[in-house]
Design a protein around this motif. Structure first.
Motif, PDB file in Angstrom:
ATOM      1  N   ALA A 107       0.839  -1.200   0.000  1.00  0.00           N
ATOM      2  CA  ALA A 107       0.000   0.000   0.000  1.00  0.00           C
ATOM      3  C   ALA A 107       0.869   1.242   0.000  1.00  0.00           C
ATOM      4  O   ALA A 107       1.982   1.236   0.518  1.00  0.00           O
ATOM      5  N   ASN A 108       0.356   2.302  -0.579  1.00  0.00           N
ATOM      6  CA  ASN A 108       1.046   3.580  -0.548  1.00  0.00           C
ATOM      7  C   ASN A 108       0.385   4.454   0.504  1.00  0.00           C
ATOM      8  O   ASN A 108      -0.807   4.727   0.424  1.00  0.00           O
ATOM      9  N   VAL A 109       1.171   4.854   1.476  1.00  0.00           N
ATOM     10  CA  VAL A 109       0.630   5.617   2.600  1.00  0.00           C
ATOM     11  C   VAL A 109      -0.028   6.899   2.111  1.00  0.00           C
ATOM     12  O   VAL A 109       0.509   7.587   1.239  1.00  0.00           O
ATOM     13  N   ALA A 110      -1.191   7.173   2.671  1.00  0.00           N
ATOM     14  CA  ALA A 110      -1.973   8.380   2.394  1.00  0.00           C
ATOM     15  C   ALA A 110      -2.641   8.392   1.023  1.00  0.00           C
ATOM     16  O   ALA A 110      -3.354   9.314   0.687  1.00  0.00           O
ATOM     17  N   LYS A 111      -2.399   7.374   0.249  1.00  0.00           N
ATOM     18  CA  LYS A 111      -3.147   7.253  -1.002  1.00  0.00           C
ATOM     19  C   LYS A 111      -4.194   6.179  -0.772  1.00  0.00           C
ATOM     20  O   LYS A 111      -3.937   5.209  -0.061  1.00  0.00           O
ATOM     21  N   PRO A 112      -5.347   6.327  -1.396  1.00  0.00           N
ATOM     22  CA  PRO A 112      -6.368   5.303  -1.166  1.00  0.00           C
ATOM     23  C   PRO A 112      -5.940   3.930  -1.703  1.00  0.00           C
ATOM     24  O   PRO A 112      -5.248   3.840  -2.714  1.00  0.00           O
ATOM     25  N   LEU A 113      -6.356   2.891  -0.994  1.00  0.00           N
ATOM     26  CA  LEU A 113      -6.111   1.525  -1.481  1.00  0.00           C
ATOM     27  C   LEU A 113      -7.016   1.294  -2.686  1.00  0.00           C
ATOM     28  O   LEU A 113      -8.183   1.611  -2.643  1.00  0.00           O
ATOM     29  N   HIS A 114      -6.463   0.757  -3.735  1.00  0.00           N
ATOM     30  CA  HIS A 114      -7.326   0.455  -4.878  1.00  0.00           C
ATOM     31  C   HIS A 114      -7.321  -1.040  -5.137  1.00  0.00           C
ATOM     32  O   HIS A 114      -6.675  -1.806  -4.416  1.00  0.00           O
ATOM     33  N   VAL A 115      -8.038  -1.461  -6.169  1.00  0.00           N
ATOM     34  CA  VAL A 115      -8.227  -2.891  -6.356  1.00  0.00           C
ATOM     35  C   VAL A 115      -6.934  -3.650  -6.632  1.00  0.00           C
ATOM     36  O   VAL A 115      -6.831  -4.826  -6.328  1.00  0.00           O
TER      37      VAL A 115
ATOM     38  N   LEU B  87      -4.845   1.714   7.551  1.00  0.00           N
ATOM     39  CA  LEU B  87      -4.458   0.568   6.726  1.00  0.00           C
ATOM     40  C   LEU B  87      -4.651  -0.739   7.490  1.00  0.00           C
ATOM     41  O   LEU B  87      -5.129  -1.731   6.944  1.00  0.00           O
ATOM     42  N   GLU B  88      -4.279  -0.699   8.770  1.00  0.00           N
ATOM     43  CA  GLU B  88      -4.442  -1.910   9.585  1.00  0.00           C
ATOM     44  C   GLU B  88      -5.904  -2.333   9.594  1.00  0.00           C
ATOM     45  O   GLU B  88      -6.223  -3.512   9.488  1.00  0.00           O
ATOM     46  N   LYS B  89      -6.771  -1.342   9.722  1.00  0.00           N
ATOM     47  CA  LYS B  89      -8.206  -1.616   9.740  1.00  0.00           C
ATOM     48  C   LYS B  89      -8.645  -2.237   8.405  1.00  0.00           C
ATOM     49  O   LYS B  89      -9.343  -3.241   8.371  1.00  0.00           O
ATOM     50  N   ASN B  90      -8.178  -1.625   7.318  1.00  0.00           N
ATOM     51  CA  ASN B  90      -8.542  -2.131   5.996  1.00  0.00           C
ATOM     52  C   ASN B  90      -8.030  -3.546   5.742  1.00  0.00           C
ATOM     53  O   ASN B  90      -8.746  -4.395   5.234  1.00  0.00           O
ATOM     54  N   TYR B  91      -6.782  -3.769   6.088  1.00  0.00           N
ATOM     55  CA  TYR B  91      -6.229  -5.103   5.866  1.00  0.00           C
ATOM     56  C   TYR B  91      -6.908  -6.116   6.774  1.00  0.00           C
ATOM     57  O   TYR B  91      -7.143  -7.253   6.366  1.00  0.00           O
ATOM     58  N   SER B  92      -7.240  -5.701   7.990  1.00  0.00           N
ATOM     59  CA  SER B  92      -7.833  -6.711   8.855  1.00  0.00           C
ATOM     60  C   SER B  92      -9.254  -7.046   8.379  1.00  0.00           C
ATOM     61  O   SER B  92      -9.695  -8.178   8.499  1.00  0.00           O
ATOM     62  N   ALA B  93      -9.926  -6.072   7.756  1.00  0.00           N
ATOM     63  CA  ALA B  93     -11.230  -6.385   7.155  1.00  0.00           C
ATOM     64  C   ALA B  93     -11.072  -7.402   6.022  1.00  0.00           C
ATOM     65  O   ALA B  93     -12.001  -8.142   5.697  1.00  0.00           O
ATOM     66  N   LEU B  94      -9.894  -7.449   5.448  1.00  0.00           N
ATOM     67  CA  LEU B  94      -9.634  -8.417   4.372  1.00  0.00           C
ATOM     68  C   LEU B  94      -9.049  -9.714   4.927  1.00  0.00           C
ATOM     69  O   LEU B  94      -8.682 -10.604   4.165  1.00  0.00           O
TER      70      LEU B  94
ATOM     71  N   LYS C 105     -13.669   0.313 -12.782  1.00  0.00           N
ATOM     72  CA  LYS C 105     -13.854   1.698 -12.343  1.00  0.00           C
ATOM     73  C   LYS C 105     -15.141   1.815 -11.540  1.00  0.00           C
ATOM     74  O   LYS C 105     -16.002   0.944 -11.583  1.00  0.00           O
ATOM     75  N   THR C 106     -15.277   2.942 -10.850  1.00  0.00           N
ATOM     76  CA  THR C 106     -16.548   3.216 -10.187  1.00  0.00           C
ATOM     77  C   THR C 106     -17.564   3.636 -11.245  1.00  0.00           C
ATOM     78  O   THR C 106     -17.211   3.895 -12.388  1.00  0.00           O
ATOM     79  N   ARG C 107     -18.814   3.782 -10.806  1.00  0.00           N
ATOM     80  CA  ARG C 107     -19.858   4.167 -11.756  1.00  0.00           C
ATOM     81  C   ARG C 107     -19.531   5.496 -12.439  1.00  0.00           C
ATOM     82  O   ARG C 107     -19.793   5.685 -13.604  1.00  0.00           O
ATOM     83  N   ASP C 108     -18.931   6.423 -11.679  1.00  0.00           N
ATOM     84  CA  ASP C 108     -18.626   7.716 -12.310  1.00  0.00           C
ATOM     85  C   ASP C 108     -17.229   7.742 -12.934  1.00  0.00           C
ATOM     86  O   ASP C 108     -16.697   8.806 -13.238  1.00  0.00           O
ATOM     87  N   GLY C 109     -16.646   6.560 -13.109  1.00  0.00           N
ATOM     88  CA  GLY C 109     -15.399   6.503 -13.878  1.00  0.00           C
ATOM     89  C   GLY C 109     -14.126   6.671 -13.064  1.00  0.00           C
ATOM     90  O   GLY C 109     -13.042   6.652 -13.613  1.00  0.00           O
ATOM     91  N   GLY C 110     -14.255   6.838 -11.733  1.00  0.00           N
ATOM     92  CA  GLY C 110     -13.053   6.990 -10.915  1.00  0.00           C
ATOM     93  C   GLY C 110     -12.415   5.635 -10.627  1.00  0.00           C
ATOM     94  O   GLY C 110     -12.962   4.592 -10.987  1.00  0.00           O
ATOM     95  N   VAL C 111     -11.257   5.681  -9.979  1.00  0.00           N
ATOM     96  CA  VAL C 111     -10.606   4.435  -9.576  1.00  0.00           C
ATOM     97  C   VAL C 111     -11.414   3.834  -8.430  1.00  0.00           C
ATOM     98  O   VAL C 111     -11.798   4.531  -7.505  1.00  0.00           O
ATOM     99  N   MET C 112     -11.690   2.535  -8.519  1.00  0.00           N
ATOM    100  CA  MET C 112     -12.509   1.898  -7.489  1.00  0.00           C
ATOM    101  C   MET C 112     -11.693   1.724  -6.216  1.00  0.00           C
ATOM    102  O   MET C 112     -10.625   1.141  -6.222  1.00  0.00           O
ATOM    103  N   ARG C 113     -12.224   2.242  -5.135  1.00  0.00           N
ATOM    104  CA  ARG C 113     -11.526   2.079  -3.857  1.00  0.00           C
ATOM    105  C   ARG C 113     -11.930   0.773  -3.217  1.00  0.00           C
ATOM    106  O   ARG C 113     -13.059   0.334  -3.319  1.00  0.00           O
ATOM    107  N   LEU C 114     -10.943   0.218  -2.550  1.00  0.00           N
ATOM    108  CA  LEU C 114     -11.131  -1.097  -1.977  1.00  0.00           C
ATOM    109  C   LEU C 114     -12.324  -1.164  -1.020  1.00  0.00           C
ATOM    110  O   LEU C 114     -13.132  -2.090  -1.076  1.00  0.00           O
TER     111      LEU C 114
END
Ligand code: ARG
Length: 625
Positions: A123-131, A274-281, A413-422
């Motif tokens: 993961a890149n710190v401070a950038k959103p996690l993507h697929v 990030l810890e929260k996100n990874y632990s959800a996975l 992508k998301t519905r509006d064409g953005g990068v899909m966030r995890l």
């Protein structure tokens, strides 16, 4: 336990050598004609060339010998020289019985366990996690768990991207928003605040805003309805902003104290998230190291590369040649220092290798990242070996994965064409599962919500892992959450079904106990009647046993090939075998208690094997669904 295919080969070896042929021809494989046999040996065909005989004559002689073995109920020599085999029912039952009695379900621990670094997550710190980060996390976690299951020492490192331009962008955006902060007051000398100047949700918004600003192009503005002048002015201020961000990044990398203080805040706030996100996975790391941790090695390692005559100057940058004669096309050199002296991705990876060699001394490295990083890893591995940072024969593997696409075949992508966030992806999938559960609503909303989370994660991870990692695949939510077909929910459904039969069986036994006046209690009865697995009474029962018996072999292969999809394929076939058995067997109504006990023990083994496999795949099963 010895693999069942090895036992079969043992029998074949004896027969081949008794007939005067070399043992190396005694190879067994799963049959590709399940209508004819269960396993087959094609060795007579290869032996025929060596011995200048007709394959069928060799096969027939071997088959005559094989008939003496207790292992086979059928051995046939078939034109032009196949040896078709069916296993003896007692032999197979004995094998799965041994599995059931073994707490490792027949899985052997590696004789020579290795210490292996698995570099995944990224993961890149401070950038959103993507697929893409989902893929790395799912695949890496599975490979780590496979290794652990086989007794290796696996060390997972998230290898955060925490030293790049995003930091400078955030710093400068923060300056624009809150210029009064002490970090931007050059006269400030004292300590910096302990409290972060942003929350995680602010931080999540700051980076994309800054990045958009820095990349803004006049054409975009015009397209969005701005006047020419307005758009040009905004693009120009974006360019200036980007320059400031580069400068701030440089200052940070040189250790400028106020920026280091902001950086620490970014790290602390992001890591928690990030810890929260990874632990959800259901993903966890042994090490939370990052690029920033190894910057201290870089000046020394660059000097070392120069001293060894490997690094040389080229157009202001410092590079190391890595191309080899055997390369199909010439590979570009690895840049180890840019002309402006800034830190580079490759240099950080080299520094990380030095640190790992010093502090961990691994026997092997496995990296999991997007396959478009293939060249990067080739360069890093070759420089590391050329420079002697690792031993020459160090196993260094890069497992590159493909892109997750939408149904249109383009990156998801998301519905509006953005990068899909995890997070959105996880959310979407559990919502869809929740709806499906509520359609045939038999449980409370609360339970449905909990179950949906568990099933959703399985749908997502299985949907990913069941594809060969290097291939692109289509994220198809409707297919992934389906309870039928090769999906996570189908596997869970099978486990839940077995649990339900076992529960009913236990209830029947308890009832039996209540009726009984003697001391012959239900538990005792259950234990005695379920003492061992009997030879299969039907084809579907035997198929189930044969599938179960492959477990240790499949796990070893999947790990050796770093192929989670092979484990998925296996549990899919195992689930199918169970469901076929279940459909033509009335387990709970069976009157022969010994037979019933055997069936119960068999399906309970099936449940244990399925559970062990999904645990390795990195998800779990609900109580019911
Ligand atoms: N942070 C990188 C990215 O998002 C992935 C890191 C992969 N691991 C490594 N050791 N380079 O692309």
């Amino acid at each position: 336990m010895e693999k069942i295919v090895s036992l079969i080969e043992g029998g074949l070896r004896e027969a081949f050598s008794a007939c005067g042929y070399e043992e190396r021809f005694a190879k067994a494989v799963l049959s590709n004609r399940p209508d004819l046999c269960e396993y087959q040996c094609n060795g007579a065909m290869t032996a025929a060339k060596a011995y200048k005989k007709r394959p069928i004559d060799i096969a027939s002689a071997v088959v005559e010998k094989l008939k003496e073995s207790h292992m086979f109920s059928m051995c046939d020599a078939v034109m032009p020289g196949f040896i078709n085999l069916k296993l003896d029912g007692g032999f197979v039952a004995g094998y799965v019985e041994q599995m059931a009695a073994d707490e490792r379900l027949g899985l052997e621990k590696a004789e020579d366990p290795k210490k292996i670094i698995v570099d995944y997550g990224g993961a890149n710190v401070a950038k959103p996690l993507h697929v893409g980060h989902l893929r790395s996390a799912a695949i890496g976690e599975c490979i780590k768990r496979m290794g652990l299951a086989l007794g290796h020492e696996m060390i997972g490192d998230v290898h955060l991207g925490d030293w790049g331009l995003q930091m400078g962008l955030i710093i400068e955006e923060l300056r624009d928003r809150k210029p009064e902060l002490p970090y931007f007051d050059e006269a400030h000398t004292g300590p910096y605040p302990e409290e972060a100047p942003f929350t995680i949700s602010e931080l999540e918004e700051i980076y994309p805003a800054a990045s958009r600003k820095a990349k803004f192009k006049a054409e975009e503005g015009v397209a969005a309805g701005m006047s020419q002048e307005e758009a040009a002015a905004m693009a120009e201020s974006g360019r200036v902003f980007a320059e400031r961000a580069h400068l701030a990044t440089r200052k940070l990398q040189e250790g400028y104290p106020p920026f280091m203080a902001i950086w620490s805040h970014i790290m602390a706030v992001s890591k928690k998230d990030l810890e929260k996100n990874y632990s959800a996975l259901n993903v966890s790391f042994d090490l939370w190291k990052g690029e920033s941790d190894v910057q201290k090695y870089i000046p020394g390692l660059i000097q070392d590369l120069v001293d060894k005559g490997l690094a040389y100057e080229s157009q202001g940058a410092l590079v190391v040649d890595i191309s080899e004669d055997s390369d199909p096309k010439e590979l570009p050199p690895c840049i180890v220092r840019k002309s402006d002296g800034a830190a580079l991705y490759a240099t950080s990876d080299l520094g990380t290798i030095l640190e790992r060699e010093k502090e961990i001394r691994p026997d092997a490295y496995i990296y999991i990242a997007d396959k478009r990083q293939d060249l990067h890893f080739t360069q890093v591995f070759r420089v590391a070996k050329k420079a002697g940072f690792v031993r020459q024969d160090m196993p260094m593997d890069f497992l590159g994965f493909g892109t997750m696409n939408g149904k249109d075949g383009k990156p998801f992508k998301t519905r509006d064409g953005g990068v899909m966030r995890l997070e959105m992806l996880i959310d979407d999938i559990s919502k869809a599962v929740y709806q499906r559960i509520m359609e045939n609503r038999t449980v409370s909303e609360e339970e449905a919500r909990q179950t949906a989370k568990v099933v959703g994660l399985a749908a997502l991870k299985y949907g990913d892992l069941s594809n060969q990692a290097a291939k692109d695949y289509v994220f198809d939510i409707d297919r992934f959450i389906s309870f039928e077909g090769n999906t996570g929910p189908y596997i869970l459904y099978t486990i839940v079904r077995i649990q339900s039969i076992l529960g009913k069986y236990a209830a029947l036994c308890a009832e039996g106990q209540a009726d009984q006046t003697s001391s012959d209690d239900a538990a005792g009865q259950m234990e005695r009647s379920a003492k061992r697995i009997l030879p299969a009474a039907s084809d579907s029962e035997k198929d189930l046993m044969l599938e179960l018996a492959r477990y240790n072999e499949v796990m070893e292969n999947a790990f050796a090939e770093k192929a989670p999809h092979k484990l998925c394929q296996y549990i899919y076939e195992l689930s199918n075998a169970f469901n076929r058995f279940y459909h033509d067997t009335k387990i709970l109504a069976e009157e022969d208690k010994e037979k019933q006990g055997s069936q119960i023990r068999l399906i309970s083994l099936a449940k244990d094997v399925l559970n062990a496999c999904i645990d390795v795949l990195g998800f779990g099963a609900p109580e019911r669904m």
